[in-house]
Design a protein around this motif. Structure first.
Motif, mmCIF file in Angstrom:
data_model
loop_
_atom_site.group_PDB
_atom_site.id
_atom_site.type_symbol
_atom_site.label_atom_id
_atom_site.label_comp_id
_atom_site.label_asym_id
_atom_site.label_seq_id
_atom_site.Cartn_x
_atom_site.Cartn_y
_atom_site.Cartn_z
ATOM 1 N N ARG A 193 0.822 -1.207 0.000
ATOM 2 C CA ARG A 193 0.000 0.000 0.000
ATOM 3 C C ARG A 193 0.856 1.258 0.000
ATOM 4 O O ARG A 193 0.409 2.324 -0.429
ATOM 5 C CB ARG A 193 -0.932 -0.006 1.208
ATOM 6 N N GLY A 194 2.067 1.153 0.509
ATOM 7 C CA GLY A 194 2.968 2.297 0.528
ATOM 8 C C GLY A 194 4.151 2.067 -0.400
ATOM 9 O O GLY A 194 4.028 1.422 -1.437
ATOM 10 N N VAL A 195 5.320 2.571 0.016
ATOM 11 C CA VAL A 195 6.499 2.486 -0.852
ATOM 12 C C VAL A 195 7.500 1.438 -0.382
ATOM 13 O O VAL A 195 8.534 1.246 -1.025
ATOM 14 C CB VAL A 195 7.195 3.864 -0.947
ATOM 15 N N ASP A 196 7.217 0.776 0.720
ATOM 16 C CA ASP A 196 8.154 -0.214 1.254
ATOM 17 C C ASP A 196 7.688 -1.616 0.875
ATOM 18 O O ASP A 196 6.730 -2.140 1.447
ATOM 19 C CB ASP A 196 8.245 -0.082 2.775
ATOM 20 N N PRO A 197 8.385 -2.287 -0.056
ATOM 21 C CA PRO A 197 7.970 -3.616 -0.494
ATOM 22 C C PRO A 197 8.690 -4.753 0.235
ATOM 23 O O PRO A 197 8.654 -5.900 -0.231
ATOM 24 C CB PRO A 197 8.361 -3.614 -1.973
ATOM 25 N N ALA A 198 9.328 -4.469 1.368
ATOM 26 C CA ALA A 198 10.175 -5.471 2.020
ATOM 27 C C ALA A 198 9.394 -6.748 2.351
ATOM 28 O O ALA A 198 9.879 -7.866 2.112
ATOM 29 C CB ALA A 198 10.798 -4.884 3.286
ATOM 30 N N SER A 214 -8.184 -0.831 -5.328
ATOM 31 C CA SER A 214 -7.411 -0.190 -4.263
ATOM 32 C C SER A 214 -6.190 0.511 -4.850
ATOM 33 O O SER A 214 -5.690 0.134 -5.907
ATOM 34 C CB SER A 214 -6.955 -1.250 -3.245
ATOM 35 N N ALA A 215 -5.727 1.540 -4.155
ATOM 36 C CA ALA A 215 -4.561 2.293 -4.595
ATOM 37 C C ALA A 215 -3.313 1.713 -3.940
ATOM 38 O O ALA A 215 -3.179 1.725 -2.712
ATOM 39 C CB ALA A 215 -4.716 3.770 -4.230
ATOM 40 N N ARG A 216 -2.423 1.189 -4.753
ATOM 41 C CA ARG A 216 -1.194 0.559 -4.262
ATOM 42 C C ARG A 216 -0.018 0.961 -5.140
ATOM 43 O O ARG A 216 -0.182 1.655 -6.151
ATOM 44 C CB ARG A 216 -1.339 -0.971 -4.251
ATOM 45 N N LEU A 217 1.168 0.491 -4.750
ATOM 46 C CA LEU A 217 2.359 0.721 -5.559
ATOM 47 C C LEU A 217 2.126 0.171 -6.968
ATOM 48 O O LEU A 217 1.456 -0.847 -7.143
ATOM 49 C CB LEU A 217 3.562 0.023 -4.912
ATOM 50 N N ILE A 221 6.029 -1.734 -11.491
ATOM 51 C CA ILE A 221 7.233 -1.508 -10.693
ATOM 52 C C ILE A 221 7.413 -2.636 -9.677
ATOM 53 O O ILE A 221 8.539 -3.095 -9.430
ATOM 54 C CB ILE A 221 7.154 -0.143 -9.976
ATOM 55 N N THR A 222 6.312 -3.100 -9.087
ATOM 56 C CA THR A 222 6.399 -4.217 -8.145
ATOM 57 C C THR A 222 6.949 -5.458 -8.836
ATOM 58 O O THR A 222 7.767 -6.187 -8.274
ATOM 59 C CB THR A 222 5.023 -4.510 -7.530
ATOM 60 N N CYS A 223 6.507 -5.711 -10.073
ATOM 61 C CA CYS A 223 7.033 -6.844 -10.842
ATOM 62 C C CYS A 223 8.548 -6.713 -11.024
ATOM 63 O O CYS A 223 9.296 -7.695 -10.846
ATOM 64 C CB CYS A 223 6.353 -6.919 -12.208
ATOM 65 N N LYS A 224 8.984 -5.524 -11.392
ATOM 66 C CA LYS A 224 10.422 -5.315 -11.594
ATOM 67 C C LYS A 224 11.195 -5.540 -10.293
ATOM 68 O O LYS A 224 12.275 -6.161 -10.295
ATOM 69 C CB LYS A 224 10.680 -3.908 -12.126
ATOM 70 N N ILE A 225 10.634 -5.062 -9.173
ATOM 71 C CA ILE A 225 11.291 -5.262 -7.877
ATOM 72 C C ILE A 225 11.408 -6.741 -7.557
ATOM 73 O O ILE A 225 12.468 -7.214 -7.107
ATOM 74 C CB ILE A 225 10.513 -4.516 -6.775
ATOM 75 N N PHE A 226 10.363 -7.509 -7.776
ATOM 76 C CA PHE A 226 10.420 -8.953 -7.511
ATOM 77 C C PHE A 226 11.486 -9.619 -8.377
ATOM 78 O O PHE A 226 12.240 -10.481 -7.912
ATOM 79 C CB PHE A 226 9.058 -9.597 -7.790
ATOM 80 N N GLN A 227 11.540 -9.237 -9.644
ATOM 81 C CA GLN A 227 12.509 -9.876 -10.547
ATOM 82 C C GLN A 227 13.942 -9.532 -10.160
ATOM 83 O O GLN A 227 14.836 -10.384 -10.243
ATOM 84 C CB GLN A 227 12.211 -9.461 -11.992
ATOM 85 N N GLU A 228 14.151 -8.287 -9.689
ATOM 86 C CA GLU A 228 15.515 -7.876 -9.360
ATOM 87 C C GLU A 228 15.920 -8.262 -7.938
ATOM 88 O O GLU A 228 17.042 -8.738 -7.706
ATOM 89 C CB GLU A 228 15.651 -6.360 -9.531
ATOM 90 N N GLN A 229 15.008 -8.083 -6.962
ATOM 91 C CA GLN A 229 15.383 -8.289 -5.565
ATOM 92 C C GLN A 229 15.075 -9.694 -5.049
ATOM 93 O O GLN A 229 15.709 -10.135 -4.082
ATOM 94 C CB GLN A 229 14.680 -7.254 -4.683
ATOM 95 N N ALA A 230 14.101 -10.364 -5.669
ATOM 96 C CA ALA A 230 13.760 -11.709 -5.202
ATOM 97 C C ALA A 230 14.221 -12.790 -6.181
ATOM 98 O O ALA A 230 14.168 -13.977 -5.854
ATOM 99 C CB ALA A 230 12.258 -11.829 -4.979
ATOM 100 N N GLY A 231 14.648 -12.389 -7.362
ATOM 101 C CA GLY A 231 15.163 -13.355 -8.318
ATOM 102 C C GLY A 231 14.112 -14.325 -8.840
ATOM 103 O O GLY A 231 14.410 -15.496 -9.090
#
Length: 620
Positions: free
Chosen positions: A348-353, A379-382, A386-396
């Motif tokens: 919901r915010g900017v922290d996808p940890a 609902s309004a979310r990130l 961009i979330t897809c890109k974060i998963f691909q880069e940070q979670a592999g």
């Protein structure tokens, strides 16, 4: 163009519109006139002559609210009812004025329907009834209506005579809607059951079968669902705004516009083709009903037609990138490997940890891809991309982007699709999207330039190196085109038809809504054998009995009673979650050998539940 030719043209346009999507009718006329100070002992139909501006203002309010069908103020304008006011000699004038006023308000925006109500006579002979209905229908047809609505009939015998007479007067061109009024148990007021009146109407020469008046949205919905099991004809629903309450001598209808719109959504999910309102409904009710109709079934729009300049060489489409070369997911589907998705919502915010940790958990458990919804439940979310890109880069782990039509016009869609490709997000699921009123930001507007079918057309164009105008871009996207489907749809014929069109538009795989009834999946697969693409079946681990009820009541996903009972019997929350996982595991074992993959939900961010379900997958 002659008036007869114009009449046939408008009648044909109505039939085409009915075939293509959902139509919204207007609401109550009598309620609005009463609110404007007209006493109930007046003949409301005669107001077409004595107070035309008052009637026209009501029509105009409904047109402004978005009604696509405007009913002329002629419900009681037959000789039987007019005689009680000594107005029989004005029958033609009242009906003609009613059509004229509705037409002036509707313009080219809405279709005009001639309203025909019961005769008002008791123990009338069939011949007398046919004469009464035929006389009024002939005047309405001569005045230029686009269709006829027989409504609020409580006697099946009288309706039979009305249908016979009106069809004879209307000829084959005009569509006829035949609506009955019912008790809370779904029977007509003369005792005819839902099943019996549906069987008769299904045989009679009417185009649409429907319900109006008497009861509120709940009983109407329950009866509509029974009707649809027995007929393939389009169905209409125009309920009252609930039962009226007597407040200081006034009849007040208590169903709010918001409540009516919630039921409008359910009518549309059930497959209703025409939705509107009867007693107690107002332009505000219809405004929200239209909003739901646009949101849930905006209708398929093709890409814009572009004029061809014959002096220039034709634009050449680029060969599509093979499915196997588009992404890791594409390669697995092409190789017929069984694939597993887990759905993780953007933060919901900017922290996808927390979400990244969930994606890593799934990756380590052997899950193939993470599916990222695009503004789920409005609902309004990130940003989902961009979330897809974060998963691909940070979670592999590779991601699948839900891409919905709600929030972007076709220019924005093209830009965002090109952007997703540039980000390295290559897997899509194209959906229409939840309407804004389902979320917390109910005053947000919906765009819906196209629906999921039109969106699939856009993606296929981009994959062919063409923009939305059909112009060569000089390069192409390689987006793996997935779509959605619902094996449990109440109107499975319409669901299959839309699925066929999605495949024609270029769909390369499909992800289903959650499935709890294996027979529904089997039926869907059988119905779509001729256009089979890889199927990824939705599996949802239930967390509680209340969660199961939500699936049934709000998402309209059928959950068999044995599963409901198992969730009901769970003694505590932890036991309920274990039972939900067990049910999902059972479903996974059954569907694994029928489909090419499963999509697992992680309810309320409980990613371990999805992993536990995936653990039972057998290697093929």
């Amino acid at each position: 163009m002659s008036s007869a030719t114009l009449l046939k043209s408008r009648a044909r346009e109505f039939r085409e519109a009915l075939n293509q999507g959902v139509l919204v009718a207007d609401g109550a006329m009598g309620t609005m006139l009463y609110e404007k100070g007209v006493f109930i002992n007046r003949c409301y139909d005669e107001l077409n002559l004595s107070a035309p501006q008052l009637v026209k203002e009501v029509h105009e309010a409904y047109v402004k609210a978005g009604a696509q069908i405007i009913e002329a103020n002629t419900f009681g304008a037959n000789r039987g009812r007019l005689a009680t006011f000594s107005l029989g000699e004005k029958l033609a004038a009242i009906n003609e004025a009613g059509v004229r006023l509705a037409r002036e308000a509707a313009g080219e925006t809405a279709f005009v329907a001639g309203s025909v109500g019961p005769s008002g006579l008791r123990n009338a002979a069939p011949e007398q009834l046919r004469e009464i209905f035929g006389e009024q229908a002939a005047v309405l047809v001569g005045a230029g209506v686009d269709l006829l609505v027989l409504e609020t009939f409580f006697s099946i015998d009288e309706l039979r005579e009305a249908v016979t007479a009106v069809r004879a007067a209307a000829g084959p061109e005009l569509a006829i809607i035949a609506q009955v009024t019912i008790n809370d148990d779904g029977a007509m007021l003369d005792g005819t059951s839902t099943e019996d009146f549906t069987a008769l109407l299904d045989q009679w020469p009417v185009d649409v079968i429907g319900l109006n008046c008497s009861v509120g949205p709940k009983a109407t919905l329950e009866t509509v669902e029974r009707i649809m099991r027995q007929t393939t004809k389009p169905v209409s629903a125009m309920p009252n705004a609930g039962h009226p309450a007597d407040v200081e001598g006034r009849k007040i209808y208590l169903c709010s516009p918001e409540y009516m719109s919630q039921y409008a959504r359910r009518f549309l999910w059930a497959g209703v083709k025409i939705v509107g309102g009867c007693c107690g409904t107002t332009p505000e009710h219809i405004k929200l009903v239209r909003s739901e109709a646009r949101s849930l079934q905006p209708g398929h729009r093709a890409l814009p037609v572009v004029a061809v300049d014959e002096t220039k060489p034709p634009v050449q489409k680029m060969p599509l990138v093979p499915v196997a070369a588009k992404s890791k997911l594409g390669a697995k589907l092409a190789a017929k490997e069984f694939v597993t998705f887990v759905e993780i919502l953007p933060p919901r915010g900017v922290d996808p940890a927390r979400e990244v940790a969930g994606a890593i958990l799934c990756r380590d458990a052997g899950i193939d891809v993470i599916n990222v919804p695009d503004g789920p439940r409005a609902s309004a979310r990130l940003s989902a991309a961009i979330t897809c890109k974060i998963f691909q880069e940070q979670a592999g782990i590779e991601a699948v982007l839900h891409f919905c039509c709600r929030d972007r016009n076709i220019l924005g869609m093209q830009s965002d699709l090109l952007g997703a490709h540039a980000l390295g997000v290559r897997n899509l699921i194209c959906i229409t999207g939840d309407p804004p009123r389902m979320g917390a930001h109910q005053h947000a507007t919906a765009v819906f330039d196209v629906d999921a079918i039109g969106l699939a057309d856009i993606v296929t164009n981009l994959n062919s190196g063409l923009d939305i105008g059909g112009n060569a871009m000089g390069s192409q996207t390689a987006l793996l085109l997935g779509v959605g489907a619902n094996p449990g749809a109440l109107n499975i014929d319409e669901e299959v038809r839309r699925f066929e069109r999605k495949v024609e538009a270029g769909a390369e795989y499909v992800v289903t809504q959650p499935v709890f009834d294996i027979k529904l999946l089997e039926n869907f697969l059988k119905r779509t054998e001729h256009c089979r693409i890889p199927v990824v079946c939705g599996i949802w681990p239930l967390t509680s009995y209340r969660n199961a009820q939500f699936m049934v009541d709000e998402l309209r996903v059928p959950v068999p009673e044995p599963f409901m009972e198992r969730m009901r019997q769970a003694p505590d929350a932890e036991a309920a979650r274990r039972e939900g996982i067990a049910i999902a595991q059972e479903m996974t074992r059954q569907v694994q050998w029928m489909v090419e993959g499963i999509q697992l939900s992680a309810p309320f961010g409980r990613y371990q539940m999805a992993v536990d379900v995936a653990a039972v997958i057998e290697k093929k």
